[in-house]
Design a protein around this motif. Structure first.
Motif, PDB file in Angstrom:
ATOM      1  N   GLU A  35      -9.847  -5.641   1.094  1.00 20.30           N
ATOM      2  CA  GLU A  35      -8.475  -6.139   1.177  1.00 20.30           C
ATOM      3  C   GLU A  35      -8.245  -7.038   2.387  1.00 20.30           C
ATOM      4  O   GLU A  35      -7.149  -7.588   2.547  1.00 20.30           O
ATOM      5  N   PRO A  92      -8.889   3.308   3.866  1.00 22.26           N
ATOM      6  CA  PRO A  92      -7.829   3.536   2.884  1.00 22.26           C
ATOM      7  C   PRO A  92      -7.436   4.997   2.704  1.00 22.26           C
ATOM      8  O   PRO A  92      -6.544   5.288   1.909  1.00 22.26           O
ATOM      9  N   LYS A 118       0.830  -1.211   0.000  1.00 17.49           N
ATOM     10  CA  LYS A 118       0.000   0.000   0.000  1.00 17.49           C
ATOM     11  C   LYS A 118       0.862   1.258   0.000  1.00 17.49           C
ATOM     12  O   LYS A 118       0.570   2.246  -0.690  1.00 17.49           O
ATOM     13  N   LEU A 173      -6.235   0.167   4.738  1.00 18.99           N
ATOM     14  CA  LEU A 173      -6.769  -0.902   3.901  1.00 18.99           C
ATOM     15  C   LEU A 173      -8.256  -0.691   3.659  1.00 18.99           C
ATOM     16  O   LEU A 173      -8.982  -0.208   4.536  1.00 18.99           O
ATOM     17  N   ALA A 174      -8.706  -1.067   2.474  1.00 19.71           N
ATOM     18  CA  ALA A 174     -10.137  -1.141   2.205  1.00 19.71           C
ATOM     19  C   ALA A 174     -10.682  -2.446   2.764  1.00 19.71           C
ATOM     20  O   ALA A 174      -9.932  -3.437   2.927  1.00 19.71           O
TER      21      ALA A 174
END
Length: 322
Positions: A181, A152, A33, A177-178
């Motif tokens: 994910e 995110p 990321k 993070l989404a």
């Protein structure tokens, strides 16, 4: 920057089944990321690095988010300047060393409505769409064992890190993070929060099922979302924007949302609060200078949005995984 995520401590917190495989993969996931990053990330993280060294001597997370300690005027000015490098601040407010971060949302009002219905003591919590982490700190104040937040948005992460800078030992972690994910079927959290997320989802039932799959058996979902009046078949689908937001897909009635949750496999589904958002609760401030709720409502009728739809009303629903 990865050291600021405190991943070693988080991995220790997640040790053992069923979360150890995800924990082992986290450093690589975060590295990937960071490699993508954001054009403003260096500037935002620079604001975090500019925070002056101060020691927290008094901490309050139950009644509000505030901490204090020795801080002279020059240091307070440096603190203010660093925090203003992270504008816009949307969720809060935060009080630190005499600086009042007056955020767009009075998130403390929402927490006061939600908290009396929760038992978070000794719970491991996942906060989906955690924003800048305001509620995560309040969850710790309510006795949570640990809180992992995912969002995110890099600015929100840096705002969280600004607070974590002064509270490094508290068991709260923000991961950029989404929800998509996360590994499927984590089944490792006692409680999952999803506040202000569902109406952004194109497939709300799938989202509810995915949230359930993050819970241990008997775990609890805390869901807060926009709703409309009506029976179990009433759902508003905006033609285009809703209160100037483009990505709003479904606004169910409370009975419809309760039905969705039961169809998704939850039990003990109950609504504990319904509140219309006021222009005192969401508004522009010196810390968030863009348009806000007063600009999104019909100026002659605050019961309608500028598009002519019902003004924002939010419900809090609790449900349990059997």
């Amino acid at each position: 920057m990865i050291n600021r995520f405190d991943l070693d401590t988080l991995q220790a917190q997640l040790a053992g089944p069923p979360l150890q495989d995800w924990a082992a993969d986290l450093p690589g996931q975060i590295d990937r990321k960071l490699a993508i990053g954001h054009g403003d990330l260096a500037r935002w993280y620079g604001a975090v690095q500019a925070l002056p060294p101060l020691t927290v001597e008094q901490l309050e997370l139950v009644k509000e988010f505030s901490f204090n300690g020795a801080c002279d005027d020059d240091t307070r000015a440096a603190l203010t300047n660093a925090l203003k490098g992270l504008i816009p601040w949307r969720k809060g407010p935060f009080h630190l060393f005499g600086v009042h971060v007056d955020t767009e949302w009075r998130s403390d009002w929402k927490w006061q409505r939600v908290a009396p219905h929760l038992n978070l003591k000794h719970k491991r919590i996942l906060d989906v769409g955690c924003g800048n982490g305001y509620y995560m700190w309040r969850m710790l104040g309510a006795g949570a064992k640990s809180v992992v937040g995912i969002d995110p948005n890099w600015l929100f992460l840096c705002q969280f890190l600004a607070m974590k800078n002064y509270l490094p030992d508290l068991p709260a972690w923000h991961l950029p993070l989404a929800f998509e994910e996360l590994p499927a079927k984590l089944e490792g959290f006692d409680c999952v929060f999803s506040m202000g997320v569902l109406y952004h989802r194109r497939s709300p039932i799938d989202h509810l099922i995915d949230l359930k799959d993050c819970l241990v058996k008997g775990g609890e979902l805390v869901m807060e979302t926009l709703v409309v009046e009506g029976d179990a078949q009433q759902v508003l689908v905006p033609e285009d924007r809703y209160a100037q937001m483009r990505n709003v897909w479904f606004l169910p009635s409370v009975p419809a949302l309760e039905l969705w949750l039961r169809r998704a496999g939850y039990v003990d589904v109950r609504c504990v609060d319904v509140s219309t958002t006021s222009i005192e609760e969401q508004r522009a401030t010196d810390w968030m200078r863009f348009q806000s709720l007063p600009d999104f409502l019909d100026p002659s009728d605050h019961s309608r949005t500028i598009e002519g739809l019902p003004s924002p009303t939010r419900a809090v629903i609790l449900a349990r995984k059997p």
